[in-house]
Design a protein around this motif. Structure first.
Motif, PDB file in Angstrom:
ATOM      1  N   VAL B 189       0.959  -1.270  -0.097  1.00 14.38           N
ATOM      2  CA  VAL B 189      -0.121   0.165   0.038  1.00 14.38           C
ATOM      3  C   VAL B 189       1.037   1.216  -0.005  1.00 14.38           C
ATOM      4  O   VAL B 189       1.855   1.236   0.639  1.00 14.38           O
ATOM      5  CB  VAL B 189      -0.754   0.052   1.295  1.00 14.38           C
ATOM      6  CG1 VAL B 189      -1.686   1.296   1.304  1.00 14.38           C
ATOM      7  CG2 VAL B 189      -1.558  -1.155   1.488  1.00 14.38           C
ATOM      8  N   ARG B 190       0.562   2.277  -0.791  1.00 12.86           N
ATOM      9  CA  ARG B 190       1.278   3.399  -0.905  1.00 12.86           C
ATOM     10  C   ARG B 190       0.396   4.591  -0.565  1.00 12.86           C
ATOM     11  O   ARG B 190      -0.521   4.599  -1.287  1.00 12.86           O
ATOM     12  CB  ARG B 190       2.234   3.643  -2.357  1.00 12.86           C
ATOM     13  CG  ARG B 190       3.257   2.913  -2.567  1.00 12.86           C
ATOM     14  CD  ARG B 190       4.025   3.405  -3.874  1.00 12.86           C
ATOM     15  NE  ARG B 190       5.233   2.686  -4.083  1.00 12.86           N
ATOM     16  CZ  ARG B 190       5.378   1.399  -4.678  1.00 12.86           C
ATOM     17  NH1 ARG B 190       4.472   1.327  -5.543  1.00 12.86           N
ATOM     18  NH2 ARG B 190       6.676   0.927  -4.945  1.00 12.86           N
ATOM     19  N   LEU B 191       0.947   5.755   0.211  1.00 14.96           N
ATOM     20  CA  LEU B 191       0.296   6.724   0.244  1.00 14.96           C
ATOM     21  C   LEU B 191       1.255   8.068  -0.154  1.00 14.96           C
ATOM     22  O   LEU B 191       2.384   7.997   0.105  1.00 14.96           O
ATOM     23  CB  LEU B 191      -0.133   6.838   1.785  1.00 14.96           C
ATOM     24  CG  LEU B 191      -0.957   5.932   2.778  1.00 14.96           C
ATOM     25  CD1 LEU B 191      -0.944   6.344   4.195  1.00 14.96           C
ATOM     26  CD2 LEU B 191      -2.323   6.197   2.036  1.00 14.96           C
ATOM     27  N   GLY B 192       0.765   8.664  -1.271  1.00 12.62           N
ATOM     28  CA  GLY B 192       1.649   9.594  -1.612  1.00 12.62           C
ATOM     29  C   GLY B 192       1.082  11.012  -1.984  1.00 12.62           C
ATOM     30  O   GLY B 192      -0.166  11.141  -1.898  1.00 12.62           O
ATOM     31  N   LEU B 193       1.797  11.838  -2.563  1.00 12.71           N
ATOM     32  CA  LEU B 193       1.689  13.244  -2.927  1.00 12.71           C
ATOM     33  C   LEU B 193       1.908  13.276  -4.335  1.00 12.71           C
ATOM     34  O   LEU B 193       3.176  12.764  -4.854  1.00 12.71           O
ATOM     35  CB  LEU B 193       2.035  14.182  -1.907  1.00 12.71           C
ATOM     36  CG  LEU B 193       1.365  14.443  -0.591  1.00 12.71           C
ATOM     37  CD1 LEU B 193       2.618  15.267   0.297  1.00 12.71           C
ATOM     38  CD2 LEU B 193       0.177  14.681  -0.696  1.00 12.71           C
ATOM     39  N   GLU B 194       1.435  13.850  -5.052  1.00 16.48           N
ATOM     40  CA  GLU B 194       1.710  14.167  -6.600  1.00 16.48           C
ATOM     41  C   GLU B 194       2.035  15.579  -6.760  1.00 16.48           C
ATOM     42  O   GLU B 194       0.688  16.368  -6.642  1.00 16.48           O
ATOM     43  CB  GLU B 194       0.717  13.513  -7.415  1.00 16.48           C
ATOM     44  CG  GLU B 194       1.506  13.584  -8.944  1.00 16.48           C
ATOM     45  CD  GLU B 194       0.848  12.513  -9.810  1.00 16.48           C
ATOM     46  OE1 GLU B 194       0.772  11.427  -9.659  1.00 16.48           O
ATOM     47  OE2 GLU B 194      -0.061  13.097 -10.367  1.00 16.48           O
ATOM     48  N   LEU B 195       3.020  16.449  -6.841  1.00 14.63           N
ATOM     49  CA  LEU B 195       2.876  17.962  -6.863  1.00 14.63           C
ATOM     50  C   LEU B 195       3.474  18.411  -8.309  1.00 14.63           C
ATOM     51  O   LEU B 195       4.108  17.791  -8.818  1.00 14.63           O
ATOM     52  CB  LEU B 195       3.864  18.460  -5.856  1.00 14.63           C
ATOM     53  CG  LEU B 195       3.377  17.769  -4.308  1.00 14.63           C
ATOM     54  CD1 LEU B 195       4.679  18.433  -3.439  1.00 14.63           C
ATOM     55  CD2 LEU B 195       2.301  18.608  -4.255  1.00 14.63           C
TER      56      LEU B 195
END
Lengths: 448, 195
Positions: B189-195
């Motif tokens: 499981v990945r939790l991420g941000l894309e900016l």
């Protein structure tokens, strides 16, 4: 993108293909395992394994492993354990979990024991590779068999390790214990196989209906007739097996405290031995006896026995009487007949002490033996075993044999021991007028 | 041999990045292009459940926590680098083995996106090493393996509940000379941000 894909494919292939050398070594491999060191303690050491042919499903020509297996017919069937190893910059493999560590260590000792046997010209006496059973689950067995134990299983020709639950050195890592179990193979080959074939043992473990147990001391305090002789021979043989296995373990490992390292005395057992006392000097193997003697009836019997024999090898009459006492008490208490096996361990520990003290200096200062000396003692012991077998097989109907006589068959082969030590030996074997207790070096003290 | 291997890896990686950089240059040279829209930075935290053989000869998930960052290009190409580790402790009697597994990976994936859902597949390459602190009867021994190559193949779905935040579920196979079983299956499981 194409380059990236190509590159990825190439590297994936590289990491996919497990290097053959990492699984199937073409020569010796170096591994790091716990081993008994020169400072008298266990420490992690780099050792070389010569005969490993698979580093994944670990094994080779010295040992093959099973993990929690079952038994089908005459075969052991089950999982062949994999090990998890790391490899350091020097090419030395090290274990990544506790089971892998135990497997590597047992393999190392299997190789070393084979070398030890080879030096004594008995390499082919036992089968190689050894079958090693780890984490054996034995439902229905007594608590002493289910945990914290190892044993030789002659029916399957396997060395079996049950789960270790204490907080000391695990049995599967203890070189002395592994050497002890290996000796049972030798004893089986040189002594017990033929004796069993001849039907000279009473191996009934539970008190079968119709089995005669001579209750009371009147009928039991004798070593005549046929009543109980088979049982007596079984337990006497067991005592010698256990006692001399302790001697072998010491000869192999050089460790005189190997039992104490893995097995602590249970509560209430301090009436049998002082746990702070080094086992080598006073009580080799005694812990085993103490562990088995869990029931009050059993402990009391041994306490009584101790006060009577004062460290001597007791007489046939005495040993037989105790067997009868304990088995009668066990029957009355609903305990298994094999409760009496504790007596065999106890006599065995005394045999081990006596032989060791005889070899290393009687009552005086103990000396450390080099490997050559230990080989010499082991050779004498092997000759003694063949004589023990011959002696038991030659027993006529109704003829009994004194425990001290069988021990003397071993010690009389040790002609290299100083004659002064014969006095010590005589003090422990009793006033033996039947057999010579010392070798030629001890003629001055020879009773015969 | 290993040094040469890593040198090749390094150079090839460099060439790939160089190629991307040239394309990036050409994109920013055109006034109508919006390179900031073409590239998005990714940061994430992942929890990997890798099914390795345990000491009872069964399989159990090892929880490997990783931190990673990378780029998403034109919405379709994703590249990232991540580092992670897990600890495992086994023992019997007075023997204790504390293992630490560490890995650094470079991965690439192809992704497509519709309505906030982005399925993807990819592969990656990296290195891993083990450290084992072994205590026997009170005596300690520290052991560390070399970095060894591993690779992995994965596929999953990324969900974008918000335009900059995402969560992904992924299935993965890890391949390596000392991975047991090889390949080792797992999911993460990945939790991420894309900016």
């Amino acid at each position: 993108m194409r380059i990236l894909c190509l590159f990825a494919f190439f590297l994936a292939l590289v990491s996919c293909v497990q290097s053959d050398r990492d699984v199937f070594p073409s020569g010796p491999v170096r591994v790091k395992i716990p081993a008994y060191g020169p400072n008298g303690a266990y420490e992690m050491r780099v050792v070389q394994l010569e005969t490993v042919d698979n580093l994944k499903v670990f094994g080779g020509s010295s040992a093959r492993f099973y993990y929690s297996p079952g038994v089908e017919g005459n075969s052991i069937v089950g999982l062949r354990p994999s090990v998890k190893l790391g490899k350091d910059a020097d090419g030395v493999y090290f274990p990544l979990d506790a089971v892998s560590l135990q497997i590597l260590t047992i393999y190392f000792h299997s190789e070393k024991l084979r070398e030890f046997d080879r030096a004594l010209d008995i390499e082919n006496l036992t089968r190689w590779p050894k079958t090693i059973v780890l984490n054996a689950q034995i439902p229905g067995a007594s608590v002493y068999v289910r945990h914290n134990n190892a044993f030789y299983w002659p029916d399957r020709d396997a060395m079996v390790f049950v789960p270790y639950t204490q907080t000391s050195l695990p049995i599967a890592v203890n070189g002395g214990v592994i050497g002890h179990e290996h000796f049972h193979y030798i004893f089986e080959s040189l002594v017990e196989r033929q004796v069993k074939k001849k039907g000279m043992y009473d191996e009934e473990s539970s008190t079968a209906a119709g089995t005669t147990i001579v209750e009371g001391t009147e009928g039991a305090n004798s070593c005549t007739g046929t009543d109980g002789r088979k049982r007596y021979l079984l337990l006497l043989s067991r005592a010698l097996n256990e006692g001399l296995a302790d001697v072998w373990a010491w000869l192999y490992s050089g460790d005189t405290r190997f039992v104490e390292r893995s097995l602590s005395l249970g509560a209430g057992a301090d009436d049998v031995a002082d746990p702070t006392n080094p086992l080598c000097d006073e009580f080799v193997g005694g812990v085993k006896a103490a562990r088995r003697l869990s029931k009050e009836v059993d402990r009391k019997a041994v306490r009584d026995l101790d006060s009577k024999v004062k460290g001597k090898i007791e007489s046939c009459k005495c040993f037989h009487a105790r067997i009868v006492d304990i088995e009668a008490a066990a029957k009355a208490s609903g305990l298994p007949r094999d409760t009496s096996v504790g007596l065999a361990y106890h006599l065995g520990s005394r045999v081990a002490k006596v032989v060791k003290q005889f070899v290393t200096g009687g009552e005086g200062q103990l000396k450390t033996l080099g490997l050559e000396d230990r080989h010499k003692v082991a050779r004498a012991l092997l000759v003694g075993l063949t004589k023990i077998e011959k002696r038991i097989l030659s027993l006529k109907d109704g003829e009994w044999v004194e425990p001290a006589d069988l021990v003397a068959l071993v010690t009389q082969e040790m002609s290299f021991v100083s004659p002064e030590n014969c006095k010590y030996l005589q003090s422990k074997l009793g006033n033996n007028e039947r057999v010579r207790v010392c070798g030629s070096g001890g003629k001055a003290a020879v009773a015969e | 041999m290993k040094k040469l291997f890593f040198l090749v890896v390094f150079l090839l990686s460099g060439s790939v990045f160089a190629q991307k950089a040239v394309r990036f240059q050409s994109v920013i040279a055109r006034p109508e292009a919006k390179p900031r829209d073409n590239f998005k930075a990714i940061f994430y935290l992942s929890q990997d459940f890798r099914f390795e053989r345990n000491e009872n000869m069964g399989y159990s998930p090892h929880r490997l926590m990783s931190l990673g960052f990378g780029l998403r290009y034109l919405g379709r190409y994703v590249g990232f680098i991540e580092g992670g580790s897990f600890n495992e402790s086994t023992g019997v009697g007075n023997v204790q083995v504390n293992r630490k597994f560490e890995t650094v990976n470079f991965s690439g994936a192809l992704m497509t996106q519709a309505w906030g859902i982005a399925p993807y597949v990819g592969l990656g390459l990296g290195v891993a090493r083990d450290t084992a602190d072994i205590t026997v009867d009170g005596a300690d021994s520290n052991n560390r393996s070399n970095w060894e190559p591993i690779s992995h193949f994965f596929g999953g779905v990324r969900f974008f509940p918000r335009t900059t935040a995402w969560v992904s579920l992924e299935g993965k196979f890890v391949v390596g000379p000392r991975i047991d079983p090889n390949p080792a299956p797992g999911f993460l499981v990945r939790l991420g941000l894309e900016l």
